[in-house]
Scaffold this motif. Structure first.
Motif, mmCIF file in Angstrom:
data_model
loop_
_atom_site.group_PDB
_atom_site.id
_atom_site.type_symbol
_atom_site.label_atom_id
_atom_site.label_comp_id
_atom_site.label_asym_id
_atom_site.label_seq_id
_atom_site.Cartn_x
_atom_site.Cartn_y
_atom_site.Cartn_z
ATOM 1 N N PHE A 102 -7.490 45.304 64.109
ATOM 2 C CA PHE A 102 -6.179 45.507 63.637
ATOM 3 C C PHE A 102 -5.489 46.814 64.078
ATOM 4 N N SER A 115 -6.236 39.861 62.066
ATOM 5 C CA SER A 115 -7.100 40.528 61.768
ATOM 6 C C SER A 115 -7.088 41.169 60.786
ATOM 7 N N LEU A 116 -5.861 41.832 60.292
ATOM 8 C CA LEU A 116 -5.685 42.366 58.936
ATOM 9 C C LEU A 116 -5.785 41.031 57.639
ATOM 10 N N PHE A 171 -10.865 45.273 60.871
ATOM 11 C CA PHE A 171 -9.919 46.274 60.424
ATOM 12 C C PHE A 171 -9.757 46.928 62.017
ATOM 13 N N ALA A 192 -9.346 52.040 60.877
ATOM 14 C CA ALA A 192 -8.444 51.607 61.672
ATOM 15 C C ALA A 192 -7.204 52.396 62.086
ATOM 16 N N CYS A 229 -4.863 46.997 67.802
ATOM 17 C CA CYS A 229 -3.344 46.308 68.106
ATOM 18 C C CYS A 229 -2.240 46.981 67.842
ATOM 19 N N ALA A 250 -3.120 41.222 65.400
ATOM 20 C CA ALA A 250 -2.971 42.308 64.101
ATOM 21 C C ALA A 250 -2.796 41.661 63.089
#
Length: 408
Positions: free
Chosen positions: A202, A172-173, A199, A4, A205, A169
Motif C-alpha cells: 500500500f 492491499s490496504l 501495508f 507504510a 503504491c 493500493a
C-alpha cells in the motif's frame, strides 16, 4: 502503518532518481501501437518501488512491535530475494523486451524462491468443504500458480496511468486491515508476515502514484507491476493459507483464501477474460490486444482519468464487500457496498466524457475512411467514396490531438 509511511516516502523520493536515470540511459517507452501515451516516457518505476520496500522492511525490523515477524523466520528474506528476482526479470523485459517464455521462467523462479524460504500456503479452507491440507509435493506447484497468476493479473491491468498502482493500493490496504482483524480475533499468528507485506505494498503504491497519475511522468513497467503482484501473492499466501480453523465464524472468516479473489476481482477478471478471448481466437495467450477493461471503458467514451477512477471504484466496491462484514453485522454490511456500487454504475452509464468520447469516435471514423480510400486506390478500383477529402488523415490527427488535450 508507520512502515507504510516509510515505504511511501522512500518510493516517492527514489522515483525522482530512477526517472532521471531512465531518461539519461534512454530507457523510455515510445508512443505508438497499443500505447495510449503521446510522448516518450521513462520506465523502470518498479526499481524505486523495490527500494522503498527494502528500506521499509529494514525499518520494520527495528521496530519493537514487528520484531517477532523477523525473529527466527526466513520468510522476510525470502520475499526480499524473490522481489529482487522479479525486479531483475521485469527490468530486462522493460529494456530488451524478452520473450514470453523467458518472462514466465523468471516468474516461476521468483515463486520458487518464495517456496524455498517458506512463504507459501500450508492449508486452505473452502466454503462447505472444510480444510484442505497441502502435501509437500503439491505446495511448490500451487505456490508457482498463485504467484504467476498474481504477477500477470497486475501486469495486464497496468494499461492506463495510475490504474495498477491505484488498484493494488486499494486492494492491499483492504487486505492488510482484514489480516489485522484476523490477528485480533486470534485466527492469525501475531508474527505473520502477511499484514506487513500488504501495508508495505500500500505504501509503495501511494508513494509512486504522484509520479504515475495522468499524464504519467514515469511508468512502473513490468518491473513494478510484477513486483506488486509478487507482494500480493506473498501476503495472501501466508494469510489465506495459514488461518486457524474457526468454524463458528462468518463466511469471511471461514474462507480467507477467497478474499483475495474478491478484493482483486478487477485484475483477476481482466486476466481471465484475456485468456478466454485469446484462446477463442487461437492466438497466443501472451499476444497483446486493446480489449482489456480499461480499453473498453475508453471506447465507451470515458476519458483516460475517468476510466481509471471507474475501475478504482469497482475495486473499492469489491473491497467493501470483502471487508465490511468482518466488522459489522451482515445486514448492515451490504449498505456501504451498495451505495458505492450504485455510484459507480451511475458514473459509467450517465456520465461518459461526451467531449472526448465524441472526438475519439470522430478521429477513429476519419482514420477508417482514410484507410478505406487508400485500399481502394491500391486495388485499382477507383474511388468509391467520393465524399472523402484528401485531408482525412490530417483531420483525424487533428481531432485525435484535440481529444487527447481534453482527455483528463
Amino acid at each position: 502503518m508507520s512502515v507504510a509511511v516509510v515505504a511511501a516516502l522512500v518510493t516517492y523520493s527514489s522515483t525522482f532518481i530512477v526517472r532521471k536515470g531512465s531518461q539519461r540511459l534512454g530507457f523510455v517507452v515510445k508512443p505508438g501501437g497499443r500505447m495510449i501515451h503521446t510522448q516518450p516516457t521513462p520506465t523502470l518505476g518498479g526499481v524505486a518501488m523495490f527500494v522503498g520496500f527494502i528500506v521499509a522492511m529494514a525499518v520494520a525490523r527495528l521496530l519493537p512491535g514487528l520484531g517477532g515477524v523477523f525473529t527466527g523466520s526466513s520468510e522476510p528474506l525470502g520475499v526480499a530475494l524473490a522481489g529482487l528476482v522479479i525486479v531483475v526479470v521485469g527490468a530486462l523485459d522493460d529494456i530488451f523486451d524478452v520473450s514470453a517464455p523467458a518472462k514466465l521462467a523468471g516468474q516461476i523462479l521468483s515463486s520458487s524462491v518464495l517456496w524455498v524460504f517458506g512463504v507459501t500456503m500450508f492449508w486452505f479452507k473452502l466454503p462447505f468443504a472444510g480444510i484442505v491440507v497441502l502435501s509437500a509435493s503439491l505446495t511448490p506447484l500451487l505456490t508457482a500458480f498463485w504467484v504467476v497468476a498474481m504477477e500477470n493479473a497486475v501486469n495486464l491491468i497496468d494499461g492506463l496511468d495510475g490504474l495498477a498502482a491505484g488498484i493494488v493500493a486499494i486492494a492491499s490496504l483492504a487486505f492488510g486491515v482484514y489480516s489485522l482483524k484476523l490477528q485480533s480475533s486470534g485466527q492469525l499468528p501475531p508474527t505473520s508476515l502477511g499484514p506487513l507485506v500488504a501495508f508495505l505494498a500500500f505504501g509503495i503504491c501511494v508513494g509512486f502514484l504522484p509520479h504515475n497519475m495522468h499524464r504519467a511522468k514515469i511508468f512502473m513497467g513490468d518491473t513494478g507491476a510484477m513486483f506488486l503482484g509478487l507482494l500480493m501473492a506473498a501476503s495472501t499466501s501466508v494469510v489465506g493459507g495459514r488461518t486457524s480453523n474457526v468454524a463458528d465464524q462468518t463466511f469471511f472468516f471461514f474462507a480467507p483464501l477467497v478474499i483475495p479473489f474478491v478484493i482483486l476481482g478487477v485484475p483477476m477478471l481482466d486476466m481471465v477474460f484475456a485468456v478466454i478471448r485469446r484462446t477463442a481466437r487461437r492466438t497466443k495467450v501472451s499476444s497483446p490486444d486493446k480489449e482489456h477493461l480499461h480499453h473498453r471503458l475508453m471506447q465507451m467514451g470515458h476519458g483516460h482519468s475517468r476510466s481509471v477512477i471507474i475501475l478504482w471504484g469497482w475495486t473499492s466496491v469489491l473491497a467493501l464487500v470483502a471487508l465490511v462484514p468482518t466488522f459489522v453485522s451482515e445486514t448492515k454490511a451490504i449498505v456501504p457496498a451498495v451505495i458505492v456500487l450504485i455510484a459507480v454504475i451511475l458514473w459509467i452509464m450517465l456520465h461518459p466524457s461526451s467531449s472526448t468520447g465524441a472526438l475519439h469516435a470522430k478521429a477513429s471514423w476519419l482514420q477508417k475512411r482514410s484507410l478505406q480510400r487508400n485500399s481502394q486506390k491500391k486495388a485499382g478500383h477507383g474511388n468509391y467514396f467520393p465524399d472523402l477529402s484528401a485531408g482525412d488523415s490530417e483531420s483525424a490527427a487533428s481531432v485525435s490531438g484535440e481529444a487527447r488535450r481534453l482527455d483528463t
